[in-house]
Scaffold this motif. Structure first.
Motif, PDB file in Angstrom:
ATOM      1  N   GLN A   8       0.824  -1.213   0.000  1.00 20.34           N
ATOM      2  CA  GLN A   8       0.000   0.000   0.000  1.00 20.34           C
ATOM      3  C   GLN A   8       0.858   1.264   0.000  1.00 20.34           C
ATOM      4  O   GLN A   8       0.417   2.314  -0.416  1.00 20.34           O
ATOM      5  N   ARG A   9       2.082   1.156   0.449  1.00 19.96           N
ATOM      6  CA  ARG A   9       2.996   2.308   0.414  1.00 19.96           C
ATOM      7  C   ARG A   9       3.725   2.384  -0.928  1.00 19.96           C
ATOM      8  O   ARG A   9       4.327   3.380  -1.269  1.00 19.96           O
ATOM      9  N   CYS A  10       3.673   1.294  -1.713  1.00 19.50           N
ATOM     10  CA  CYS A  10       4.548   1.177  -2.885  1.00 19.50           C
ATOM     11  C   CYS A  10       3.790   1.413  -4.203  1.00 19.50           C
ATOM     12  O   CYS A  10       3.904   2.467  -4.796  1.00 19.50           O
ATOM     13  N   GLY A  11       3.062   0.427  -4.657  1.00 20.98           N
ATOM     14  CA  GLY A  11       2.295   0.560  -5.904  1.00 20.98           C
ATOM     15  C   GLY A  11       3.134   0.527  -7.177  1.00 20.98           C
ATOM     16  O   GLY A  11       2.622   0.724  -8.277  1.00 20.98           O
ATOM     17  N   LEU A  12       4.440   0.246  -7.063  1.00 18.37           N
ATOM     18  CA  LEU A  12       5.309   0.346  -8.242  1.00 18.37           C
ATOM     19  C   LEU A  12       5.050  -0.727  -9.301  1.00 18.37           C
ATOM     20  O   LEU A  12       5.385  -0.546 -10.460  1.00 18.37           O
ATOM     21  N   CYS A  13       4.463  -1.876  -8.900  1.00 17.63           N
ATOM     22  CA  CYS A  13       4.207  -2.912  -9.911  1.00 17.63           C
ATOM     23  C   CYS A  13       2.880  -2.659 -10.635  1.00 17.63           C
ATOM     24  O   CYS A  13       2.509  -3.426 -11.521  1.00 17.63           O
ATOM     25  N   CYS A  14       2.170  -1.600 -10.269  1.00 20.07           N
ATOM     26  CA  CYS A  14       0.905  -1.257 -10.934  1.00 20.07           C
ATOM     27  C   CYS A  14       0.965   0.111 -11.617  1.00 20.07           C
ATOM     28  O   CYS A  14       0.117   0.419 -12.452  1.00 20.07           O
ATOM     29  N   ASP A  15       1.931   0.942 -11.228  1.00 19.18           N
ATOM     30  CA  ASP A  15       1.892   2.338 -11.697  1.00 19.18           C
ATOM     31  C   ASP A  15       2.709   2.590 -12.955  1.00 19.18           C
ATOM     32  O   ASP A  15       2.884   3.728 -13.372  1.00 19.18           O
ATOM     33  N   GLY A  16       3.214   1.511 -13.583  1.00 20.31           N
ATOM     34  CA  GLY A  16       3.907   1.661 -14.855  1.00 20.31           C
ATOM     35  C   GLY A  16       5.400   1.928 -14.726  1.00 20.31           C
ATOM     36  O   GLY A  16       6.096   1.983 -15.734  1.00 20.31           O
ATOM     37  N   ASN A  17       5.908   2.097 -13.508  1.00 21.90           N
ATOM     38  CA  ASN A  17       7.347   2.320 -13.383  1.00 21.90           C
ATOM     39  C   ASN A  17       8.146   1.025 -13.463  1.00 21.90           C
ATOM     40  O   ASN A  17       9.209   0.990 -14.068  1.00 21.90           O
ATOM     41  N   LEU A  18       7.600  -0.063 -12.918  1.00 23.02           N
ATOM     42  CA  LEU A  18       8.304  -1.345 -13.027  1.00 23.02           C
ATOM     43  C   LEU A  18       8.056  -2.013 -14.370  1.00 23.02           C
ATOM     44  O   LEU A  18       8.953  -2.603 -14.960  1.00 23.02           O
TER      45      LEU A  18
END
Ligand code: SF4
Ligand code: SF4
Length: 164
Positions: A8-18
Motif C-alpha cells: 500500500q505504500r509502494c504501488g510500483l508494480c501497478c503504476d507503470g514504473n516497473l
C-alpha cells in the motif's frame, strides 16, 4: 499485516514504473473490459493489461477482488525478502521510499507529461530518451534515470518479471 502495508505504500508494480504491461489469460479479457480497463495486444498476439493500470487509485487497486491472476501471483524481490524474513518491514519501507524519491527526482528533470493520460515517470524517460523524440536525455537526466532503474532492478524486478 506487513506485506499489505508494504504494497500500500509502494504501488510500483501497478503504476507503470516497473512494467509497461502485464500478461492476461484470454478468459480475463472480457471481465476486465467490463470494468473499463484497457486491454492491449502484445506483438506475439497475447492479451495484456497496460500499465500504469487504470484501476490504480493513489497506490491502491480499485478492483482488488477481480484483479487478474498475474496480479494475484506477483511478488517482487522486496516482497519475497520481507515474507521470508530477510528484511524487516522498516527496511523494506525505506527501500520503497528511496525508489519513489529516485523516481520523483527523475520527474523533475523531464518535460511535463500529458495530464489527461498520465504515464509513469520511467516510461516517459524511456520515450524521451529515444532518438526520434530528441534523445538521448541530457547527462543529468540520463544519470538520474539510470539511478532509478538500477534501484528498481536491484530491489524489485529480479527474475520474476510479469511484463516489460
Ligand atoms: S512492487 Fe512489490 S512491494 Fe511494491 S506493490 Fe508490487 S509487490 Fe508490493
Ligand atoms: S488490476 Fe489492480 S493489482 Fe492489477 S495492475 Fe491493476 S491496480 Fe495493480
Amino acid at each position: 499485516m506487513p506485506l499489505s502495508t508494504l504494497c500500500q505504500r509502494c504501488g510500483l508494480c501497478c503504476d507503470g514504473n516497473l512494467f509497461s504491461s502485464l500478461p492476461l489469460r484470454r478468459s480475463e479479457v472480457a471481465p476486465l473490459e467490463r470494468l473499463a480497463l484497457p486491454v492491449v495486444e502484445r506483438s506475439d498476439g497475447t492479451p495484456a493489461l497496460e500499465q500504469r493500470c487504470a484501476a490504480l487509485e493513489g497506490r491502491c487497486c480499485t478492483v482488488y477482488a477481480e484483479r487478474p491472476e498475474a496480479c494475484r501471483s506477483y511478488r517482487c524481490l522486496l516482497l519475497m525478502a520481507l515474507s521470508e524474513g530477510e528484511v524487516s518491514l522498516e527496511e523494506a519501507l525505506a527501500v520503497v521510499d528511496e525508489a519513489h524519491a529516485r523516481i520523483q527526482a527523475m520527474d523533475a528533470l523531464l518535460p511535463p507529461g500529458d495530464a489527461r493520460a498520465p504515464s509513469a515517470v520511467l516510461q516517459r524517460a524511456r520515450r524521451a530518451g529515444l532518438p526520434e523524440n530528441g534523445g538521448p536525455l541530457p547527462p543529468r537526466a540520463q544519470e538520474s534515470w539510470e539511478q532509478a532503474e538500477l534501484w528498481l532492478n536491484r530491489h524489485f524486478r529480479g527474475r520474476h518479471r510479469r511484463g516489460q
